[in-house]
Design an enzyme around this catalytic site. Sequence first.
Site, PDB file in Angstrom:
ATOM      1  N   GLU A  97       0.834  -1.197   0.000  1.00 22.53           N
ATOM      2  CA  GLU A  97       0.000   0.000   0.000  1.00 22.53           C
ATOM      3  C   GLU A  97       0.868   1.246   0.000  1.00 22.53           C
ATOM      4  OE1 GLU A  97      -2.446   1.460  -0.801  1.00 22.53           O
ATOM      5  OE2 GLU A  97      -3.967   1.797   0.741  1.00 22.53           O
ATOM      6  N   ASP A  98       0.363   2.307  -0.610  1.00 22.89           N
ATOM      7  CA  ASP A  98       1.126   3.557  -0.668  1.00 22.89           C
ATOM      8  C   ASP A  98       1.191   4.258   0.694  1.00 22.89           C
ATOM      9  OD1 ASP A  98      -1.587   4.159  -0.693  1.00 22.89           O
ATOM     10  OD2 ASP A  98      -1.533   5.320  -2.544  1.00 22.89           O
ATOM     11  N   ASP A 101      -3.439   5.883   6.353  1.00 21.55           N
ATOM     12  CA  ASP A 101      -3.914   7.155   6.902  1.00 21.55           C
ATOM     13  C   ASP A 101      -4.802   6.843   8.108  1.00 21.55           C
ATOM     14  OD1 ASP A 101      -4.331   9.950   6.854  1.00 21.55           O
ATOM     15  OD2 ASP A 101      -6.103   9.741   5.601  1.00 21.55           O
ATOM     16  N   PHE A 150      -0.958  16.548   3.458  1.00 18.23           N
ATOM     17  CA  PHE A 150      -1.443  15.853   2.276  1.00 18.23           C
ATOM     18  C   PHE A 150      -0.297  15.623   1.297  1.00 18.23           C
ATOM     19  CE2 PHE A 150      -3.772  14.608  -1.424  1.00 18.23           C
ATOM     20  CZ  PHE A 150      -4.754  13.810  -0.856  1.00 18.23           C
ATOM     21  N   ARG A 163       0.720  11.851  -9.620  1.00 18.31           N
ATOM     22  CA  ARG A 163       1.187  10.496  -9.284  1.00 18.31           C
ATOM     23  C   ARG A 163       2.601  10.256  -9.808  1.00 18.31           C
ATOM     24  NH1 ARG A 163      -3.108   7.408  -7.372  1.00 18.31           N
ATOM     25  NH2 ARG A 163      -5.147   7.847  -8.234  1.00 18.31           N
TER      26      ARG A 163
HETATM   27  P1  IMP Z   1      -7.201   5.139   4.958  1.00 17.50           P
HETATM   28  O1  IMP Z   1      -8.318   4.147   4.843  1.00 17.50           O
HETATM   29  O2  IMP Z   1      -7.660   6.427   5.583  1.00 17.50           O
HETATM   30  O3  IMP Z   1      -5.967   4.607   5.623  1.00 17.50           O
HETATM   31  O4  IMP Z   1      -6.932   5.562   3.475  1.00 17.50           O
HETATM   32  C1  IMP Z   1      -5.806   5.297   2.801  1.00 17.50           C
HETATM   33  C2  IMP Z   1      -5.976   5.764   1.373  1.00 17.50           C
HETATM   34  O5  IMP Z   1      -6.330   7.150   1.316  1.00 17.50           O
HETATM   35  C3  IMP Z   1      -4.664   5.627   0.668  1.00 17.50           C
HETATM   36  O6  IMP Z   1      -4.580   4.406   0.002  1.00 17.50           O
HETATM   37  C4  IMP Z   1      -4.688   6.802  -0.297  1.00 17.50           C
HETATM   38  O7  IMP Z   1      -5.299   6.400  -1.488  1.00 17.50           O
HETATM   39  C5  IMP Z   1      -5.545   7.836   0.364  1.00 17.50           C
HETATM   40  N1  IMP Z   1      -4.717   8.847   1.063  1.00 17.50           N
HETATM   41  C6  IMP Z   1      -4.569   9.012   2.391  1.00 17.50           C
HETATM   42  N2  IMP Z   1      -3.735  10.021   2.674  1.00 17.50           N
HETATM   43  C7  IMP Z   1      -3.330  10.515   1.486  1.00 17.50           C
HETATM   44  C8  IMP Z   1      -2.435  11.586   1.107  1.00 17.50           C
HETATM   45  O8  IMP Z   1      -1.820  12.296   1.927  1.00 17.50           O
HETATM   46  N3  IMP Z   1      -2.270  11.782  -0.217  1.00 17.50           N
HETATM   47  C9  IMP Z   1      -2.909  11.040  -1.168  1.00 17.50           C
HETATM   48  N4  IMP Z   1      -3.741  10.041  -0.868  1.00 17.50           N
HETATM   49  C10 IMP Z   1      -3.953   9.780   0.449  1.00 17.50           C
HETATM   50 MG    MG Z   2      -4.739   4.035  -1.987  1.00 15.13          MG
END
Ligand code: IMP
Ligand code: MG
Length: 174
Positions: A97-98, A101, A150, A163
């Site tokens: 995963e990237d 969050d 962000f 990206r």
């Molecule tokens: P989570 O379910 O809140 O952990 O969401 C994670 C997903 O939200 C990641 O896979 C990203 O696609 C997106 N995301 C969360 N933070 C960022 C950010 O700072 N930049 C871009 N995408 C983000």
């Molecule tokens: Mg994602």
Amino acid sequence: MSEKISVLIEEDVVDKRIRELGEQISKDYEGKEVVLVSILRGSIFFTCELAKRITVPVYLDFISVSSYGMDTESSGVVKVIKDLDDSIRDKHVIVVEDIIDTGRTLNYLLGTLKARGPASLKLCAMLDKPDRRVVDVDIDYRGFEIPDKFIVGYGLDYAQKYRNLPYIGIIEFE
Ligand code: IMP
Ligand code: MG
């Protein structure tokens, strides 16, 4: 409103860290084969770089998910848009995963994948934003811990843009 991007982590620093993660994974999975499950679209750059640094046999598969609800924060209700092509039963799986969050997406996804009976299931995340965590997620392999900003670049987008930036940047609006 204009968008300003500043470098948070330089390209060579990211590449070096990914190399280290690859070495660690290669060591941990010695004598085994590993399936990298890449989460589209943000994880593709990280997945490719990581896969190149792993010396045990690597299989790639892709899954695409979307979360319902607000745009800026995932709701925890996750819909699979594109599922894996192959079964992961009895396979050693690493989800790539990237960024983690709130943790909601991964919490849901790991549960779903676990139910498919992999031999093992681990998580490798390029970025970890711990200040924003709502649901606990165990990150087995982590690239960098980052502040609550962000992020764009190295696969991460803002409104599908940026990206392809080769570094990890912070986007600000002025
Ligand atoms: P989570 O379910 O809140 O952990 O969401 C994670 C997903 O939200 C990641 O896979 C990203 O696609 C997106 N995301 C969360 N933070 C960022 C950010 O700072 N930049 C871009 N995408 C983000
Ligand atoms: Mg994602």
